[in-house]
Design an enzyme around this catalytic site. Structure first.
Site, mmCIF file in Angstrom:
data_model
loop_
_atom_site.group_PDB
_atom_site.id
_atom_site.type_symbol
_atom_site.label_atom_id
_atom_site.label_comp_id
_atom_site.label_asym_id
_atom_site.label_seq_id
_atom_site.Cartn_x
_atom_site.Cartn_y
_atom_site.Cartn_z
ATOM 1 N N SER A 205 -27.026 48.612 24.090
ATOM 2 C CA SER A 205 -28.198 48.010 24.721
ATOM 3 C C SER A 205 -29.431 48.193 23.831
ATOM 4 O O SER A 205 -29.435 47.744 22.688
ATOM 5 C CB SER A 205 -28.383 48.615 26.118
ATOM 6 O OG SER A 205 -29.324 47.902 26.879
ATOM 7 N N ASP A 293 -22.297 40.278 31.609
ATOM 8 C CA ASP A 293 -23.432 41.186 31.436
ATOM 9 C C ASP A 293 -24.642 40.613 32.173
ATOM 10 O O ASP A 293 -25.104 39.517 31.862
ATOM 11 C CB ASP A 293 -23.743 41.348 29.941
ATOM 12 C CG ASP A 293 -24.716 42.484 29.655
ATOM 13 O OD1 ASP A 293 -25.649 42.690 30.455
ATOM 14 O OD2 ASP A 293 -24.555 43.156 28.620
ATOM 15 N N HIS A 328 -22.746 45.313 32.085
ATOM 16 C CA HIS A 328 -23.590 45.753 30.970
ATOM 17 C C HIS A 328 -23.177 47.096 30.362
ATOM 18 O O HIS A 328 -23.376 47.316 29.171
ATOM 19 C CB HIS A 328 -25.052 45.851 31.439
ATOM 20 C CG HIS A 328 -26.014 46.218 30.353
ATOM 21 N ND1 HIS A 328 -26.205 45.445 29.228
ATOM 22 C CD2 HIS A 328 -26.834 47.294 30.203
ATOM 23 C CE1 HIS A 328 -27.108 46.025 28.437
ATOM 24 N NE2 HIS A 328 -27.495 47.146 29.004
#
Length: 368
Positions: A205, A293, A328
């Site tokens: 991320s 995601d 995610h």
């Protein structure tokens, strides 16, 4: 009776809508007037569980021997109110090494490991060292991060997981330049104590933005990692902000949204143009992204892959289909992940030899 019901509905409407409307106006205003708010809004380092014990790795789910230690950034150029940051770090041992040492300690043929022992073991038997950079909010104790450490240790890698300045028990406060300096310090720590081992970088991320710039800088210095893994990445700050769920109420503003929010971040030194930095990478790259995601859309990871591919970077892109429900932060649970990683790490090792394989640009989709 009807008028009473109407009055109740109207009051309920105002109670629900007015706070949202106030927030809708307040956030852009804070971006314009309070620089500290801008940084906090992106890094979310204030989102943490209080009173955590970082010294007990087993309590947090680490399945192998490991230690918690403090890494002072002596000589840091990016200071925090005039002070050098001190980072909180975990070192998790490879599974096979951990099992052997645990057996020796239990049998009484070896004393419990000291900090000096752990530092010496970083260059001991293993497939190498993975330096992990997490996303925004919370810290290195998060369950999904710990599960990844365990899986990498099961593949017989040492894992070094840091909390950036201002996260977890690390001192200071975050900025993009500061996080990059944190990355250099832990990487230099690994290189100094594991001179015979391959070192890999893994970012998730927001950590992919850190990794993309950091590895580009290492490549410029001629000391890139053996390989880089970017999990759930984005291509640049503008796209990740405009596609984030929290930006939805402001998207209709169009270019004015950029001026109110995105440009203010850039002016403050927060850039994270991964698609521009990744073209400098000099080692194999693996991009992992889930089709479902909900934080960073998969198309942004695909754009990053296309940028690396266009620049001639040795890159493999693996997309996990939505039916797997990885979203995610659960790619660590993906089917075949261990095989994907083994193949990638073996390819990275091949690049360290005199007979390097032909560069590849490969895209794979996995649905079962």
């Amino acid at each position: 009776m009807g008028s009473l019901a109407f009055a109740i509905l109207r009051r309920s409407f105002y109670l629900a809508v007015l706070p949202l409307a106030g927030l809708y106006v307040l956030v852009p205003l804070l971006f314009q007037t309070v620089p500290e708010f801008m940084q906090h809004a992106f890094f979310l380092n204030f989102v943490k569980v209080p009173f955590l014990d970082y010294t007990n790795l087993t309590y947090h789910g680490v399945a192998h021997l490991g230690r918690n230690f403090r890494l002072p950034e002596i000589g840091a150029r990016v200071l925090c109110k005039g002070e050098e940051p001190v980072l909180g770090v975990w070192h998790v041992l490879p599974a096979s090494l951990s099992r052997r040492l645990e057996a020796e300690i239990e049998a009484g043929t070896r004393k419990p490991l000291t900090d000096a022992d752990y530092e010496a073991l970083l260059d001991a038997e293993s497939h190498g060292v993975v330096v992990y950079f997490h996303g925004n909010s919370f810290d290195r104790t998060n369950a999904h991060r710990v599960d990844l450490y365990n899986r990498l240790a099961d593949l017989d890698f040492h894992v070094l997981a840091i909390d950036y300045r201002g996260y977890g028990d690390s001192t200071g406060f975050p900025s993009e330049d500061g996080l990059i300096e944190d990355a250099h310090f832990i990487y230099n720590y690994a290189r100094a104590r594991a001179p015979t081992k391959n070192i890999y970088v893994w970012g998730h991320s927001m950590g992919t933005g850190v990794s993309a710039r950091f590895v580009a800088e290492l490549s410029d210095l001629g000391i890139p990692p053996v390989g880089t893994v970017l999990e759930s990445p984005f291509n640049n700050l503008h796209d990740v902000v405009t596609h984030h769920p929290l930006s939805r109420p402001y998207r209709w503003l169009g270019e004015r949204f950029n001026r109110l929010i995105v440009d203010r971040w850039v002016d403050s030194g927060l850039v994270m143009h991964s698609d521009e930095r990744i073209v400098k990478h000099k080692a194999p790259l693996l991009i992992l992204h889930a089709a479902d995601d909900h934080i960073i859309p998969v198309k942004l990871g695909k754009k990053l892959f296309e940028a690396a591919d266009k620049a001639g970077v040795d890159v493999k892109y693996v997309e996990f289909e939505a039916n797997l429900g990885l979203r995610h932060k659960f790619i660590h649970k993906a089917p075949h992940l261990a095989d994907i990683l083994k193949e990638f790490f073996q390819r990275c090792e091949a690049f360290t030899t005199s007979r390097k394989p032909t560069k590849r640009h490969e895209e794979v989709h996995i649905d079962a």
